[in-house]
Motif scaffolding. Structure first.
Motif, short mmCIF file in Angstrom:
data_model
loop_
_atom_site.label_atom_id
_atom_site.label_comp_id
_atom_site.label_asym_id
_atom_site.label_seq_id
_atom_site.Cartn_x
_atom_site.Cartn_y
_atom_site.Cartn_z
N VAL A 1 0.67 -1.20 0.19
CA VAL A 1 0.02 -0.19 0.02
C VAL A 1 0.90 1.02 -0.12
O VAL A 1 1.86 1.33 0.70
CB VAL A 1 -0.87 0.21 1.26
CG1 VAL A 1 -1.78 1.48 1.48
CG2 VAL A 1 -2.09 -1.09 1.15
N LEU A 2 0.60 2.19 -0.99
CA LEU A 2 1.27 3.47 -1.01
C LEU A 2 0.53 4.56 -0.52
O LEU A 2 -0.50 4.52 -1.06
CB LEU A 2 2.01 3.84 -2.33
CG LEU A 2 2.97 2.72 -2.93
CD1 LEU A 2 2.46 1.68 -3.72
CD2 LEU A 2 3.95 3.37 -3.60
N ARG B 1 6.13 -1.75 -13.71
CA ARG B 1 5.77 -0.67 -13.11
C ARG B 1 4.35 -0.35 -12.52
O ARG B 1 3.50 -1.15 -12.90
CB ARG B 1 5.84 0.49 -14.14
CG ARG B 1 7.29 0.89 -14.76
CD ARG B 1 7.24 1.85 -15.92
NE ARG B 1 8.71 2.20 -16.33
CZ ARG B 1 9.46 2.95 -15.90
NH1 ARG B 1 9.21 3.72 -15.19
NH2 ARG B 1 10.63 3.19 -16.43
N ILE B 2 4.24 0.21 -11.57
CA ILE B 2 3.01 0.61 -11.05
C ILE B 2 2.82 2.14 -11.42
O ILE B 2 3.73 2.82 -11.38
CB ILE B 2 2.83 0.21 -9.51
CG1 ILE B 2 3.82 1.04 -8.68
CG2 ILE B 2 2.72 -1.18 -9.23
CD1 ILE B 2 3.72 0.82 -7.21
N SER B 3 1.32 2.36 -11.24
CA SER B 3 1.15 4.01 -11.55
C SER B 3 0.08 4.44 -10.39
O SER B 3 -0.55 3.58 -9.80
CB SER B 3 0.07 3.87 -12.77
OG SER B 3 -0.17 5.23 -12.98
N ILE B 4 0.61 5.50 -9.68
CA ILE B 4 0.01 6.23 -8.83
C ILE B 4 -0.36 7.54 -9.44
O ILE B 4 0.08 8.46 -9.68
CB ILE B 4 0.91 6.63 -7.62
CG1 ILE B 4 1.42 5.46 -7.13
CG2 ILE B 4 0.20 7.39 -6.34
CD1 ILE B 4 0.48 4.34 -6.45
N ARG B 5 -1.90 7.42 -9.66
CA ARG B 5 -2.61 8.77 -10.29
C ARG B 5 -1.78 9.27 -11.68
O ARG B 5 -1.49 10.29 -11.67
CB ARG B 5 -2.59 9.96 -9.33
CG ARG B 5 -3.58 9.64 -8.21
CD ARG B 5 -3.96 11.10 -7.48
NE ARG B 5 -2.60 11.83 -7.06
CZ ARG B 5 -1.86 11.88 -6.08
NH1 ARG B 5 -1.90 10.77 -5.21
NH2 ARG B 5 -0.99 12.50 -6.15
N GLY B 6 -1.43 8.11 -12.51
CA GLY B 6 -0.90 8.54 -13.77
C GLY B 6 0.69 8.69 -13.71
O GLY B 6 1.49 8.84 -14.57
N THR C 1 9.27 2.44 4.29
CA THR C 1 10.31 3.34 3.73
C THR C 1 9.44 4.36 2.90
O THR C 1 8.43 4.23 2.42
CB THR C 1 11.15 2.72 2.67
OG1 THR C 1 12.13 1.94 3.22
CG2 THR C 1 12.02 3.74 1.68
N THR C 2 9.74 5.62 2.80
CA THR C 2 9.30 6.87 2.05
C THR C 2 10.08 7.11 1.06
O THR C 2 11.23 7.16 0.87
CB THR C 2 9.22 8.16 2.97
OG1 THR C 2 8.18 7.90 4.16
CG2 THR C 2 8.36 9.18 1.86
N ILE C 3 9.13 6.87 -0.19
CA ILE C 3 9.84 7.19 -1.51
C ILE C 3 9.50 8.54 -2.19
O ILE C 3 8.43 9.15 -1.33
CB ILE C 3 9.73 5.89 -2.68
CG1 ILE C 3 8.10 5.93 -2.98
CG2 ILE C 3 10.39 4.64 -2.07
CD1 ILE C 3 7.93 5.20 -4.03
N GLU C 4 10.08 8.99 -3.34
CA GLU C 4 9.85 10.13 -4.03
C GLU C 4 9.42 9.70 -5.41
O GLU C 4 10.41 9.51 -6.02
CB GLU C 4 10.77 11.34 -3.59
CG GLU C 4 10.50 12.51 -3.86
CD GLU C 4 11.34 13.67 -3.44
OE1 GLU C 4 11.97 14.01 -4.35
OE2 GLU C 4 11.20 14.14 -2.29
N THR C 5 8.48 10.16 -5.75
CA THR C 5 8.30 10.05 -7.20
C THR C 5 9.04 11.07 -8.10
O THR C 5 9.59 12.09 -7.68
CB THR C 5 6.49 10.21 -7.68
OG1 THR C 5 6.38 11.64 -7.38
CG2 THR C 5 5.70 9.51 -6.75
N VAL C 6 8.97 10.86 -9.24
CA VAL C 6 9.52 11.83 -10.36
C VAL C 6 9.11 13.12 -10.06
O VAL C 6 9.79 14.29 -10.58
CB VAL C 6 9.68 11.36 -11.86
CG1 VAL C 6 10.44 9.74 -12.00
CG2 VAL C 6 8.38 11.02 -12.30
N GLN C 7 7.96 13.18 -9.73
CA GLN C 7 7.30 14.56 -9.50
C GLN C 7 7.54 15.22 -8.22
O GLN C 7 6.90 16.35 -7.92
CB GLN C 7 5.85 14.51 -9.99
CG GLN C 7 5.28 14.27 -11.21
CD GLN C 7 4.01 14.05 -11.48
OE1 GLN C 7 3.25 13.95 -10.87
NE2 GLN C 7 3.52 14.12 -12.89
#
Length: 274
Positions: free
Chosen positions: A20-21, A38-43, A58-64
């Motif tokens: 769960v993210l 790959r998984i997608s989170i709101r596109g 762990t907390t990750i950071e998306t490319v955005q």
């Protein structure tokens, strides 16, 4: 006792595992990690390989630049996000089913009305590898979803048998410890329950409306082989706790259905104690 190394290894996220993210607004996204995928989170795409091998929490950071907390789903997080075409039994009702229904490791349990497999997952956890679970589902499309959900979110279950069959036509099992029924008219099964459930076994029914509760309880009492009948409803309200605000959440998980529990009695007259 597990060593610290073992505990650290268990914390690492693995291929084919559900996660769960959770974003900053506490929205939850249930996904399955697949190596190379790959998984997608709101596109926004997130490579699975970047998550596999990380410790849970762990907390990750998306490319955005959006932070996402990654954890394995608890049962309570999993069920509302479960792929389904039928309404599941929610965690707030599964808890009383397992406790008041007294479902324990090693039990032989029959489930009638599988739906998407939400309760099935809870029952498999409860009976453990030493128990047995037989599930009846009349609809093949629901059964297919249940099979997929169990395989994806529980894993191998050699002690589980799913039968695509109408339980009203008869149940094949005998001397089971617990029988759990999710049908609108559970009293229609009582004619065969005495052949299936051992003396002292627990019959649990999830019933949608209060009129159906009355009819089911009346049928249990008229049958003559059931006692210790209890009916309950579970309501759940979360609270929001902030720096300067502590209040109930505006949305509440209120009525979903009623639970009726009954013990199957031994046949014959009372035993005279001398």
């Amino acid at each position: 006792m597990s060593s610290p190394i073992d505990a650290g290894t268990r914390a690492l996220l693995r291929d084919q595992e559900a996660v769960v993210l959770i974003d900053q607004k506490e929205r939850e996204y249930l996904r399955v990690l697949r190596s190379g995928g790959r998984i997608s989170i709101r596109g926004t795409p997130v490579p699975c390989d970047a998550l596999i091998g990380l410790p849970e929490g762990t907390t990750i950071e998306t490319v955005q630049g959006e932070p996402l907390l990654v954890v394995r789903p608890t049962y309570a997080q999993l069920i509302p996000n479960l792929p389904r075409r039928a309404q599941p039994i929610y965690p707030k009702d599964v808890g009383p089913i397992l406790l008041w229904g007294d479902i324990r490791p090693g039990d032989h349990v029959v489930e009638v009305g599988t739906g998407p497999g939400a309760l099935t997952l809870g029952l498999l956890r409860a009976v453990g590898p030493g128990g047995r679970l037989i599930s009846y589902e009349a609809r093949e499309d629901f059964a297919a979803i249940a099979r997929d959900n169990v395989a994806r979110f529980h894993g191998d279950a050699p002690n589980w048998t799913l039968k695509v069959a109408d339980a009203l036509a008869g149940l094949d099992e005998r001397d089971v410890d617990r029988l759990v029924v999710d049908l609108a008219e559970p009293w229609t099964l009582l004619g065969s329950v005495t052949d299936v459930l051992r003396p002292g076994g627990v019959l649990t029914a999830f019933v949608p409306t209060v009129l159906q509760v009355k009819q089911h309880v009346d049928a249990l009492r008229a049958h003559g082989r059931f006692g210790v009948i209890e009916t309950l409803e579970t309501l759940m309200r979360f609270w929001q706790v902030r720096d300067r605000s502590v209040r109930p959440m505006h949305r509440m998980v209120a009525h979903t259905g009623f639970l009726v529990f009954a013990r199957h009695l031994a046949p014959g007259l009372p035993v005279a104690m001398r």
